[in-house]
Design an enzyme around this catalytic site. Structure first.
Site, PDB file in Angstrom:
ATOM      1  N   GLU A  19      53.955  -2.598 -94.913  1.00  0.00           N
ATOM      2  CA  GLU A  19      54.860  -3.718 -94.663  1.00  0.00           C
ATOM      3  C   GLU A  19      54.411  -4.805 -95.615  1.00  0.00           C
ATOM      4  O   GLU A  19      53.297  -5.304 -95.490  1.00  0.00           O
ATOM      5  CB  GLU A  19      54.721  -4.265 -93.236  1.00  0.00           C
ATOM      6  CG  GLU A  19      55.274  -3.392 -92.159  1.00  0.00           C
ATOM      7  CD  GLU A  19      55.003  -3.982 -90.770  1.00  0.00           C
ATOM      8  OE1 GLU A  19      54.810  -5.203 -90.647  1.00  0.00           O
ATOM      9  OE2 GLU A  19      54.968  -3.192 -89.823  1.00  0.00           O
ATOM     10  N   ALA A  51      57.151  -5.745 -83.975  1.00  0.00           N
ATOM     11  CA  ALA A  51      58.537  -5.837 -84.452  1.00  0.00           C
ATOM     12  C   ALA A  51      59.373  -6.963 -83.856  1.00  0.00           C
ATOM     13  O   ALA A  51      60.595  -6.950 -83.956  1.00  0.00           O
ATOM     14  CB  ALA A  51      59.268  -4.500 -84.210  1.00  0.00           C
ATOM     15  N   GLU A  79      49.668  -1.044 -86.632  1.00  0.00           N
ATOM     16  CA  GLU A  79      48.624  -2.065 -86.706  1.00  0.00           C
ATOM     17  C   GLU A  79      47.610  -1.896 -85.592  1.00  0.00           C
ATOM     18  O   GLU A  79      47.338  -2.848 -84.854  1.00  0.00           O
ATOM     19  CB  GLU A  79      49.225  -3.455 -86.573  1.00  0.00           C
ATOM     20  CG  GLU A  79      50.187  -3.758 -87.627  1.00  0.00           C
ATOM     21  CD  GLU A  79      50.726  -5.141 -87.420  1.00  0.00           C
ATOM     22  OE1 GLU A  79      50.722  -5.882 -88.372  1.00  0.00           O
ATOM     23  OE2 GLU A  79      51.097  -5.462 -86.280  1.00  0.00           O
TER      24      GLU A  79
HETATM   25  C1  IPT Z   1      53.624  -7.171 -88.479  1.00  0.00           C
HETATM   26  C2  IPT Z   1      54.117  -6.088 -87.543  1.00  0.00           C
HETATM   27  O1  IPT Z   1      53.626  -4.821 -87.885  1.00  0.00           O
HETATM   28  C3  IPT Z   1      55.615  -6.027 -87.534  1.00  0.00           C
HETATM   29  O2  IPT Z   1      56.010  -5.206 -86.470  1.00  0.00           O
HETATM   30  C4  IPT Z   1      56.210  -7.379 -87.412  1.00  0.00           C
HETATM   31  O3  IPT Z   1      55.869  -7.886 -86.167  1.00  0.00           O
HETATM   32  C5  IPT Z   1      55.648  -8.261 -88.497  1.00  0.00           C
HETATM   33  O4  IPT Z   1      54.285  -8.347 -88.366  1.00  0.00           O
HETATM   34  C6  IPT Z   1      56.149  -9.666 -88.473  1.00  0.00           C
HETATM   35  O5  IPT Z   1      57.500  -9.701 -88.604  1.00  0.00           O
HETATM   36  S1  IPT Z   1      52.003  -7.654 -88.042  1.00  0.00           S
HETATM   37  C7  IPT Z   1      51.331  -8.576 -89.372  1.00  0.00           C
HETATM   38  C8  IPT Z   1      51.842  -9.969 -89.366  1.00  0.00           C
HETATM   39  C9  IPT Z   1      49.862  -8.578 -89.217  1.00  0.00           C
END
Ligand code: IPT
Length: 968
Positions: free
Chosen positions: A295, A139, A198
């Site tokens: 996400e 995050a 993740e």
């Molecule tokens: C993903 C993460 O789960 C999230 O927390 C945040 O860091 C985001 O990336 C980037 O803003 S990880 C993903 C790029 C494999």
């Protein structure tokens, strides 16, 4: 060596080991879905198509929003309502452990960190929630959410190491108990739970550790979490899928950031970046769960020295949404969360070193909660369409096809074929997805009337560059069937006595829509629509223009709009109340209305005679109410009664007047500023008798062995946030001529070194995370004791594990280790009456740090939502070497680094700023160059005031300065 605050590298701790422990989930195997285990509740259920809530099949269209990045609880409803108005029905949120358990064993979630107001605001807006409490979250937050005190845990983090697991127990039990109460089973909005984040990649010979994942899941279950577990794999890689035994989740999901995080070339779409294998991956990995992308890219983070969030918003813009989001629908996504939908602010040192104060993310809603980016409107068109298209949820996504459905292989169509309904969806894009050219085409679509060549009335269709369209066939509009439509559906509603359908297309495009109807079509507004009736089918053809056309077929009214006009239409759900929140899902609220307005319509309520709209206006705005029930006779907008006219098909027309208020913002440079030296440590009279010794001879940092006699990693001693100070004392031999020091503070950091009160030099910063510097030392006297003072700008870390923190209201990360911060002078009402007066724009004439404070009053008219920004206007070239922290009423809302950038404009929300009263600002100016430095310019600037139904924004608690016991 003594220190006040020091820095250590968390990265060493983020490795994963494989060791086994924990329990296996209970598996119930059956022929249809052998992986599915028994649900612990019956409200949130799922099958291979989608989630159902209370028996209603719904698409989960979710936006990511972190409450801790907007520390004004009374603004949370605003963000929820703006997300809801887009047609989304859900928000996914992380929890930042380091903000809640700054001291091990001392969990606290109060004030701006409380969750109950967040849950209440979600309920009030009618938004479901996906809870993602980690313990690790990533995050772009300091330590990925891990508190700094975990540095003294010996075991490898995110493994089954017993000391690590034990360190998580208090946090997980505490946060889970809070969230458990807000589950939908208890009448709250929480419908899903994501354990870990993740948990997907392994370094240094480590491997996947299902036992750890299971431990995290058990922690939640033991704390009463009964909603389904959903995962967030870092890509479609099949970790922890249902049926995989230990560590398996209920619903498999992954994330996707196909355009990456470099905002420097905002028009560059690299060939091959469109994920065209999502459906195939899903079928091979988790065919019995709804296809979930937990996400999906909604913007990008941006690092120190980066390109600025406007460029991120340009890279991940409305065209990106058209092509990439629609590609996800082509893969049958049924749970989709956009990361971020509202990014917010890394205030008070909560961010990681790879980012600056703003976490705007280039997302649909800006850091200051504005919805002026076109991507907000585009996402609204898509989400509202899916909300009224329940057939999508059972349809079966097919394979990408560039030969069957059009007359050109330049285009690819993915059919999403009706299953249990007649309706199918054909998602069209360029075969080379990044193509910027317009392509002419005709369609060959299978329909209930056979395979049709479209347009049937002649001409050809156009797909513009970087666009994608969803063509529907046999699409149900409340009992009326569209045989096909090349124009896209925005929304439709079946009212008591009529049905309204809104179609849109890009500018100047030819479109054709066929309706199964024996009623003839009449164009009742506008001109230029060709109509043709054949046996049971009415075909309309037109070229999109900014001038609206309305075609009537009996009781069906079809609005033909261009896309920009469609942006002005809103489909508010009726507000919920009490135990019946308005979780607008698929076809709820047929009794509501469609509104044509402007900036924002939040929601609508009705009484027996009155229709009450709540919305925001940034200009005088004509409004239309489509579908007001026949008994309604009065229109109220934001509580104000408006007169209106009614046309002969029942549409109400009125107008909301907008006047720009005068704000009378203060000139910051004309305030009376008081200042003190922020580095009294440089005075020979300074005593460091209260400081701790840095005396650990070992550290847990496995990436770098100690090269000093004792550990100088700050987190070993419990100092994790903001500016860090070290003092080192030695007796000179007289032979010294240079001093070499390696400082680390994360990307963008800086450091300065003094010997006694003599300045030796600075590392002034770049994107480097650490730096070796060698400084010339003046001639020293043999046998004399000297003190080095080293100041380091730590760009993001965590908390204090050994001592409690002074400011519990603003949390454990808000303040760093400068003398005035240690004293609490950055808060309102500091003891500044005896301080000198002087302005940060005058600055200091030698390297050092000065602390400034001033007050000003705002008297901003109520009834408006007005974005305010503190803007640094320095234009010196080359950029002077200085760094600034900006405190507003005690909250750190800006870390400005003049020479590294890119951020110059720092929004501060109402609630932190008192819009109708006195405010205290404080500025720390750290000059890192010979001759000192001054702030080139600092102004308070307003964006366009928005006349708003937001309501009262309550001030957050902002304790004033009181003398801190033991402060040194
Ligand atoms: C993903 C993460 O789960 C999230 O927390 C945040 O860091 C985001 O990336 C980037 O803003 S990880 C993903 C790029 C494999």
């Amino acid at each position: 060596m003594k220190f006040l605050q020091t820095f250590a590298c968390l990265a060493a701790q983020y490795a994963i080991t494989a060791s086994i422990g924990g329990k296996t989930g209970v598996l119930i195997r059956g022929p249809e879905d052998p992986e599915k285990r028994a649900a612990l509740q019956s409200i949130v259920t799922w099958d291979k198509h989608s989630l159902s809530v209370n028996g209603e099949r719904i698409m989960i269209y979710s936006g990511e929003f972190h409450p801790y990045r907007l520390p004004v609880p009374s603004l949370w409803l605003d963000v929820f309502q703006k997300i809801k108005a887009m047609g989304f029905n859900c928000v996914s949120f992380y929890v930042h452990w380091a903000l809640l358990e700054g001291k091990q064993g001392d969990f606290s979630a109060e004030g701006v960190f409380a969750f109950e107001p967040f849950f209440q605001a979600a309920t009030d807006a009618g938004i479901y929630l996906i809870a993602r409490p980690g313990p690790y979250i990533n995050a772009e937050v300091s330590g990925g959410g891990f508190p700094g005190w975990l540095q003294r845990v010996k075991g490898v983090l995110r493994t089954s190491a017993s000391d690590y697991l034990a360190a998580t127990d208090n946090y997980v039990a505490s946060i889970s108990a809070i969230i458990a109460k807000a589950q939908i089973t208890n009448g709250g909005p929480v419908i899903l739970w994501q354990p870990e984040n993740e948990y997907s990649s392994w370094v240094d010979g480590q491997s996947e550790n299902p036992a750890y994942m299971q431990y995290v899941e058990n922690q939640a279950r033991n704390a009463g979490i009964v909603v389904p577990f959903i995962s967030n794999d870092a890509g479609p890689d099949g970790h922890n899928v249902p049926g995989s035994g230990t560590g398996a989740v209920d619903i498999y999901g992954h994330d996707g950031y196909p355009l990456g995080f470099s905002c420097g070339s905002p028009t560059n779409w690299p060939a091959g970046a469109l994920p065209t294998n999502y459906r195939a991956k899903h079928l091979s990995q988790s065919p019995n769960t709804p296809y979930s992308i937990d996400e999906f890219q909604g913007g990008s983070f941006d690092p120190w020295g980066g390109h600025g969030y406007d460029n991120c918003a340009a890279l991940l813009n409305m065209e990106f949404e058209r092509v990439f989001y629609k590609n996800n629908y082509a893969a049958g996504v049924a749970i989709m969360n956009i990361y971020m939908t509202y990014g917010g602010t890394n205030w008070g040192n909560l961010g990681h070193p790879g980012g600056y104060t703003s976490y705007d993310y280039g997302s649909a809603i800006t850091e200051n909660r504005l919805i002026t980016r076109e991507k907000y409107s585009e996402a609204k068109l898509q989400a509202q369409f899916l909300k009224v298209s329940p057939a999508y949820l059972t349809a079966i996504a097919g394979t990408n096809d560039s030969t069957t459905y059009t007359n050109t292989t330049d285009l690819t169509v993915t059919p999403v074929v009706g299953n249990g309904t007649e309706t199918s969806f054909f998602v069209l894009r360029h075969t080379a997805y990044e193509n910027t050219a317009s392509t002419q085409y005709t369609l060959k679509l299978p329909t209930s009337a056979g395979t049709l060549s479209i347009p049937t009335l002649g001409g050809s269709l156009t797909l513009n560059g970087r666009d994608s369209k969803i063509h529907v066939t046999d699409y149900d509009v409340g009992g009326t069937t569209l045989l096909y439509s090349t124009a896209e559906v925005f929304t439709w509603k079946k009212f008591t006595s009529k049905t309204v359908l809104i179609l849109y297309g890009g500018p100047g495009e030819l479109h054709e829509t066929a309706i199964k109807s024996t009623t003839s079509a009449v164009t009742i507004e506008g001109a230029g629509v060709t109509t043709k009736s054949t046996s049971g089918t009415v075909t309309l053809q037109w070229t999109t223009s900014a001038t609206r056309r309305i075609v009537q077929l009996g009781t069906v009214y079809i609005y033909l709009l261009d896309r920009n006009s469609a942006y002005n239409y809103w489909v508010p759900d009726l507000s919920g109340s009490g135990s019946t929140p308005a979780y607008g899902t698929s076809l709820q609220n047929p009794e509501s209305v469609i509104i044509k307005a402007g900036y924002l319509i939040r929601n609508v309520t009705t009484t027996s005679t009155g229709l009450y709209l709540n919305g925001d206006f940034n200009a005088t705005t004509p409004i239309e109410v489509i579908g007001a029930a026949s008994g309604l006779t009065a229109l109220y907008v934001n509580g104000q009664k408006l007169s209106f006219t009614t046309n002969n098909y029942g549409v109400w027309s009125s107008s909301v007047a907008y006047n720009s208020p005068s704000l009378g913002l203060p000139s910051l440079s004309s305030l009376t500023w008081s200042y003190i030296d922020a580095l009294p440590e440089l005075q020979t009279s300074y005593s460091d008798k209260s400081w701790n010794f840095a005396d650990y001879t070992t550290s847990n940092n496995t990436l770098r062995s100690l090269t000093t006699p004792t550990s100088l990693y700050s987190s070993d001693y419990g100092y994790h946030t903001g500016y860090l100070l070290y003092r080192g004392q030695f007796t000179a031999t007289g032979a010294e001529n240079s001093f070499t020091i390696e400082t680390q503070g994360g990307s963008g950091f800086g450091s300065s070194v003094w010997l006694g009160s003599s300045y030796l030099g600075s590392w002034t910063g770049s994107t480097a995370e650490g730096r070796n510097n060698t400084y010339t030392v003046p001639t020293l006297t043999a046998g004399k004791v000297y003190v080095f003072t080293v100041l380091i700008d730590n760009m993001g870390l965590d908390e204090n594990w050994s001592i409690t923190y002074a400011d519990r209201t603003r949390g454990p990360l808000n303040e760093g280790g400068l003398y005035p911060e240690r004293q609490g002078f950055h808060q309102p009402n500091p003891p500044s009456s005896t301080w000198a007066t002087g302005n940060p724009t005058d600055g200091i004439t030698a390297p050092g740090v000065r602390f400034y404070t001033a007050t000003f009053t705002l008297a901003i008219p109520a009834g408006y939502d007005i974005p305010l920004y503190f803007v640094f206007t320095d234009t010196t070239s080359p950029a002077a070497d200085y760094r600034v922290q900006l405190y507003v009423n005690g909250y750190q809302f800006g870390k400005y680094t003049n020479n590294v950038g890119p951020e110059k404009s720092f929004p501060v929300p109402e609630g932190i700023l008192n819009y109708r009263g006195t405010n205290t600002i404080a500025v720390t100016l750290w000059a890192q160059q010979a001759g000192g430095a001054n702030v080139g310019g600092l102004t308070l600037v307003a964006g366009t005031p928005v006349l708003s139904s937001l309501g009262t924004v309550s001030l957050v608690s902002m304790p004033a300065y009181t003398s801190r016991a033991g402060a040194y």
